[in-house]
Write an enzyme that holds these catalytic residues in place. Structure first.
Site, PDB file in Angstrom:
ATOM      1  N   GLU C  61       0.818  -1.220   0.000  1.00  0.00           N
ATOM      2  CA  GLU C  61       0.000   0.000   0.000  1.00  0.00           C
ATOM      3  C   GLU C  61       0.847   1.264   0.000  1.00  0.00           C
ATOM      4  O   GLU C  61       0.545   2.226  -0.697  1.00  0.00           O
ATOM      5  CB  GLU C  61      -0.926   0.027   1.223  1.00  0.00           C
ATOM      6  CG  GLU C  61      -2.170  -0.823   1.095  1.00  0.00           C
ATOM      7  CD  GLU C  61      -1.895  -2.294   1.307  1.00  0.00           C
ATOM      8  OE1 GLU C  61      -0.732  -2.647   1.601  1.00  0.00           O
ATOM      9  OE2 GLU C  61      -2.832  -3.089   1.176  1.00  0.00           O
ATOM     10  N   HIS C 130     -11.989  -5.097   9.344  1.00  0.00           N
ATOM     11  CA  HIS C 130     -12.441  -4.857   7.970  1.00  0.00           C
ATOM     12  C   HIS C 130     -13.688  -3.996   7.913  1.00  0.00           C
ATOM     13  O   HIS C 130     -14.384  -4.009   6.921  1.00  0.00           O
ATOM     14  CB  HIS C 130     -12.739  -6.190   7.276  1.00  0.00           C
ATOM     15  CG  HIS C 130     -11.519  -6.905   6.787  1.00  0.00           C
ATOM     16  ND1 HIS C 130     -10.592  -7.430   7.640  1.00  0.00           N
ATOM     17  CD2 HIS C 130     -11.084  -7.162   5.532  1.00  0.00           C
ATOM     18  CE1 HIS C 130      -9.628  -7.998   6.930  1.00  0.00           C
ATOM     19  NE2 HIS C 130      -9.898  -7.849   5.648  1.00  0.00           N
TER      20      HIS C 130
END
Lengths: 332, 385, 326
Positions: C61, C130
């Site tokens: 990322e 999440h």
């Protein structure tokens, strides 16, 4: 800058020798002045000096063309100077004045200069690598034959970004010249205390990147290695990695009592510093004379004084302009 | 040139302790020479000199902690006479512009113009309690809004919409009380009443009811008075130029204090006919309206007899003053626990002292005493009220 | 004429249109190419535009977000897809210390025209790591523009002005909206990325919300209408910079407000909106402000607990009733 950057060979004629010496001495005297100005509180915040490492920035700069890009760290005054950022603008930036290269907003750690494609000045260790691979990615996608030179210290090898970026650069064959300035200490932590594998270039090689280890105190070695790397990149071979072994003669920053290293060690490195070595060799080889050195010193002293005068005279940015140059707020 | 100062070595360094001089007066020094050692929070740092010259004088002794910028030593430049010792650090760097305290960020003003006055919630609350019209005030708060202090300062020179002018009211009260004392020959009778039955009944009644259904003691007092006075017409009526006229209706006036210092005693019509809960509601309504300035003139003039009660934060008894043209007023003191004789022994009982003030032109003490006993009797049978 | 499509389709159409119109536009992200996109937004794009412009990245990322920043500084218009805002934390240094700061630190010499898209929010029982809603958190950072599309028009049309913006734009796509279908007019109106929108007019109370909570808030307004409470619904659309003018105009009219925000209550975007209302419309208020946010707990896995943790229509209705005084 003299010497065609396309050629992998170093031409050590008199002109080039004088140029190499001049650039290193400019950095040295500029940095020494910064130390003095900092003790007088003209420069504030953090100040990281490049004294002792001059050969790396100067050597690599010989291989780059004006259209290439440079990404550096918070110890970037030398890189900015050799890149061609005007010394007055650098000094004014460190004073925090509006005529600084970053409008005074960044200070010592955030020198930016669009005209010379100098993309900072980054205070996060390893934070510049992702930007460098992005610049290179854009060049590749647009068919530009430019190289992005990315400088960082050996401390960055511990950050995740280092590994992510080397991997991605190799995978996508990005035109990046990675230059690791290994000065053996990440602030106050010795390399052997933080890395299981202290050969940084070996880490790069594990990502299938062509890498070399270079004596960073020998400017000719650095220039030669940089020319090899840039040539390989321009030939489309993907990224290249140079680990330059060097040493900073002063502390990490101004406020550092250097409890982590021996004075004897420092003195040993000072004795084989880049300027004294190259100067001695060039004098012995008859390429330059003592009078040349004196002329260079006088010239550099004048440049540095002029830079200070520029910074002293430059105005402060008015407080009313505080909220400009943030972006994303400008509309509405 | 001439002074060697304590250097700033870091962003957060404010002072340093000189630990050691590495040069002595008379020594030659060159740019880059380390001439002293300074101790900081981070450790000992070697300090260099940036010019060439000769040490003339050391001004700070080892072991001394001094702020950044303090002169540590005097240096003579090469070929120069010694400079005079500076009194202050030389040429302080020109300071960057200092901001005046910034005004807080102005937020976009609402687009919809507002018709009602801007007043803080605290101001609104007091204004409502005192019956003050916000529209008549000017505010000293932000953007001219009315704040609490503005309402407190407005002691009523402007008449409120409901017609209460406190200054005028006090003048009226003063006139009435003076006249009463001047013209009405008051006599006073006092009686102490055991309130156990009333209190016990009240507690039991209230224990099974929600807060806004509960009764207050004053409700019982008003009802008891109204019922008692049914048999004593000489205490319930109006005096006039042509003599006393008893009233067939009983409208007990309730003395109510107004916070800014006023007093009103409006009537509750047909008090004797009202069940206690209804009476309570009317009393509560009346207090609220009085405090807001919302009662009718008829409510003030219709009272046929008045009751004044000090409530539970008053004192033992009061000697009330009759409201002309009425002829009687009962003043109820605070219920207090007192020693009381019960079957030849001393017990502790809740006791209340009631005082009747009556117009001797309409009644006499014998009847007054009977009235008080009648009130007492009513209060002993609270379930019948 | 209108047609029915999912939010997912709307996002995809927008990307496709942008890539066809401007060859500087390209995408980087995890599983956007060969996998077709975690939420299938980029399905088919690799086949159409090729691997140079639809680039699958390693799980890096920080590197690929930073690469997007560098590419944007050097003439490209990258759309970086970070799979969800939960993973964006690995790129937070690049977003906050580079994307948001470079224009300022360089004194205006360089700017970063990057668009970063992220899925956000909870509702699929994917548990604590999440299920974050971090758009309010990112809205704290000067130098970033934060968008939260809640309607199909915004899902379709916000990308264009975002790509045209010379500075970083973050678009938060709520996970529960990908599958939702709605009617989109054939004639697409241009939308701006500066203003909030009044989605429903009312005079009794302002319900202020965005993104995944918009539908729940509109449903709440329907219920309130049946009870005689006319709620005005404001869709913030742009979480940074906040459209103070629209918010204050609404609350000045209704004099009451409930803010609905899927972030956790403490330090939420709702808190910021409430502070601005107090700053700008204090004198107009007729009742204390209220907010409906996520409960102060990492989002739990079982459905009944997840539902209880998140803002829901019934809680919005209850809050509005209380504020109105019923």
């Amino acid at each position: 800058m003299t010497g065609p950057s396309a050629s992998p060979k170093v031409h050590l004629d008199r002109g080039h020798c004088l140029e190499l010496l001049r650039q290193m001495i400019l950095i040295r005297r500029f940095e020494e002045k910064c130390a003095e100005l900092y003790t007088q509180e003209k420069i504030r915040g953090f100040l990281h000096l490049y004294i002792g490492e001059e050969a790396v920035a100067v050597g690599v700069a010989q291989a780059l063309a004006p259209e290439d890009a440079v990404v550096a760290t918070y110890r970037e005054h030398g890189h900015a100077l050799v890149r061609g950022v005007p010394p007055g603008e650098i000094m004014a930036e460190m004073y925090g004045k509006r005529d600084g290269c970053s409008r005074g907003r960044g200070g010592s750690m955030h020198l930016f200069h669009a005209a010379t494609r100098f993309f900072g000045g980054n205070a996060i260790v390893g934070g510049g690598l992702p930007i460098a691979i992005g610049l290179a990615l854009a060049d590749k996608m647009r068919g530009e034959k430019r190289v992005t030179a990315c400088f960082f210290g050996e401390g960055a090898a511990a950050e995740g970004e280092f590994h992510e970026c080397l991997n991605l650069a190799a995978l996508w064959k990005l035109p990046v010249l990675f230059i690791c300035e290994n000065n053996l200490y990440a602030m106050g932590t010795a390399l052997k205390l933080s890395e299981s594998e202290t050969d940084i270039h070996a880490k790069a090689a594990s990502y299938q990147i062509a890498s070399e280890m270079v004596d960073g105190m020998n400017i000719v070695d650095v220039e030669a290695a940089a020319r090899r790397g840039v040539a390989a990149i321009r030939a489309g071979n993907g990224p290249y990695f140079l680990e330059c072994r060097t040493y900073r003669f002063r502390a990490h920053s101004m406020f550092d009592p250097q409890l982590y290293r021996d004075k004897a060690e420092v003195e040993a490195w000072v004795a084989r510093g880049p300027i004294v070595r190259f100067q001695r060799w060039a004098l012995d080889a008859g390429q330059i004379h003592e009078s040349d050195v004196a002329a260079i010193e006088a010239d550099v002293a004048q440049q540095v004084d002029a830079a200070i005068a520029f910074a002293e005279a430059a105005p402060w940015e008015p407080i009313e302009d505080l909220l400009t140059e943030i972006g994303a707020e400008r509309r509405t | 040139m001439g002074a060697f100062l304590m250097p700033s070595l870091g962003a957060d360094m404010e002072a340093g302790t000189l630990v050691e001089w590495l040069k002595q007066p008379g020594d030659m020094v060159h740019r880059g020479d380390i001439i002293a050692v300074v101790e900081t929070e981070k450790g000992a740092i070697e300090v260099e000199i940036f010019e060439n010259g000769q040490i003339a004088e050391l001004l700070v002794q080892p072991g001394t902690k001094v702020p950044v910028g303090t002169t540590l030593a005097m240096i003579t430049a090469e070929g120069e006479a010694p400079a005079p010792r500076p009194v202050q650090p030389i040429a302080p760097a020109p300071k960057p512009p200092v901001a005046a305290a910034p005004a807080p960020a102005r937020v976009a003003k609402p687009m919809i113009p507002t018709a009602r006055p801007r007043a803080s919630p605290a101001a609104r609350q007091i204004a409502a309690a005192r019956g003050i019209d916000l529209g008549s005030l000017s505010g000293t708060g932000p953007d001219g809004a009315i704040v609490r202090a503005d309402v407190l300062a407005a002691e009523g020179p402007r008449p409120a919409k409901t017609g209460i002018d406190l200054n005028q009211m006090r003048r009226a009260i003063a006139a009435a009380m003076a006249r009463s004392k001047r013209e009405i020959p008051h006599y006073y009778l006092t009686h102490s009443i055991d309130m156990s039955a009333a209190q016990d009944w009240l507690a039991a009644y209230n224990s099974t009811r929600l807060p806004d259904e509960r009764l207050m003691l004053s409700t019982l007092l008003l009802k008891a008075t109204a019922l008692a006075v049914q048999d004593f017409p000489e205490f319930n009526g109006f005096n006039s130029a042509d003599g006393y006229h008893p009233s067939s209706a009983i409208h007990v006036g309730m003395a109510i204090a107004i916070r800014a210092g006023g007093l009103a005693a409006p009537a509750i019509h047909d008090t004797a006919t009202l069940p206690l809960p209804v009476l309570m509601t009317k009393m509560r309504d009346l207090v609220g309206r009085v405090r807001r300035g919302g009662f009718r003139a008829s409510e003030l003039t219709d009272a046929t007899i008045t009751v004044s009660s000090l409530g539970d934060r008053g004192v033992e008894s009061l000697l009330p003053i009759i409201y002309p043209p009425q002829v009687a007023i009962l003043g109820f003191g605070t219920v207090q626990r007192r020693p009381w004789v019960v079957d030849d022994t001393i017990a502790v009982r809740p006791v209340m002292t009631v005082t009747l003030a009556a117009d001797h032109r309409a009644s006499d003490g014998h009847r007054g005493a009977l009235l008080l006993r009648a009130v007492e009797a009513q209060l002993q049978k609270p379930d019948m009220l | 004429m209108t047609r029915e499509l999912t939010f997912r389709d709307a996002y995809r159409e927008a990307i496709r249109e942008a890539m066809l119109a401007d060859e500087r536009v390209f995408m980087m992200g995890e599983d956007i190419g060969h996998y077709g996109g975690c939420y299938a937004v980029t399905k088919g794009l690799l086949e159409e535009f090729g691997p140079e412009r639809i680039r699958d990245t390693p799980l890096s990322e920080s590197a690929f977000t930073g690469a997007g920043i560098g590419a944007a500084m050097n003439g490209m218009r990258p759309i970086v897809e970070i799979m969800t805002c939960n993973f964006s934390l690995l790129a937070l240094d690049q977003i906050m210390n580079n994307a948001a700061t470079i224009r300022h630190m360089s004194g205006g010499q360089f700017h970063v025209p990057i668009v970063i898209r992220m899925a956000t929010g909870a509702g699929r029982q994917v548990a604590a790591q999440h299920s974050h809603s971090l758009e309010g958190w990112y809205a704290h950072i000067p130098g970033l523009r934060i968008l939260a599309p809640g309607t199909i028009e915004d899902a379709r049309s916000m990308l264009k002005p975002a790509l045209a913006d010379p500075d970083p734009v973050l678009i938060f796509e709520h996970v529960m909206l990908y599958n939702r279908t709605d009617m989109l007019p054939d004639e697409l109106p241009e939308v701006d990325i500066d203003h909030a929108a009044v989605r429903r007019e009312g005079s009794d109370i302002s319900l202020i919300t965005y993104g995944g909570s918009l539908k729940k808030t509109l449903d709440a307004a329907d219920i309130l209408a049946k009870e005689g409470i006319a709620a005005e619904v404001i869709d913030l659309r742009v979480l940074r910079p906040l459209d103070d003018a629209t918010i204050l105009a609404s609350v000045s009219k209704t004099r009451r407000a409930v803010i609905v925000d899927e972030g956790w209550r403490s330090g939420s975007l709702a808190a910021e909106v409430m502070a601005r209302i107090i700053e700008g419309a204090f004198w107009e208020l007729d009742a204390p402000l209220a907010r409906v946010c996520s409960a102060e707990v990492p989002i739990p896995y079982p459905k009944h607990l997840e539902d209880a943790a998140l803002p829901q229509t019934d809680r919005i209705v209850a809050a509005a009733r209380q504020v109105v005084g019923r």
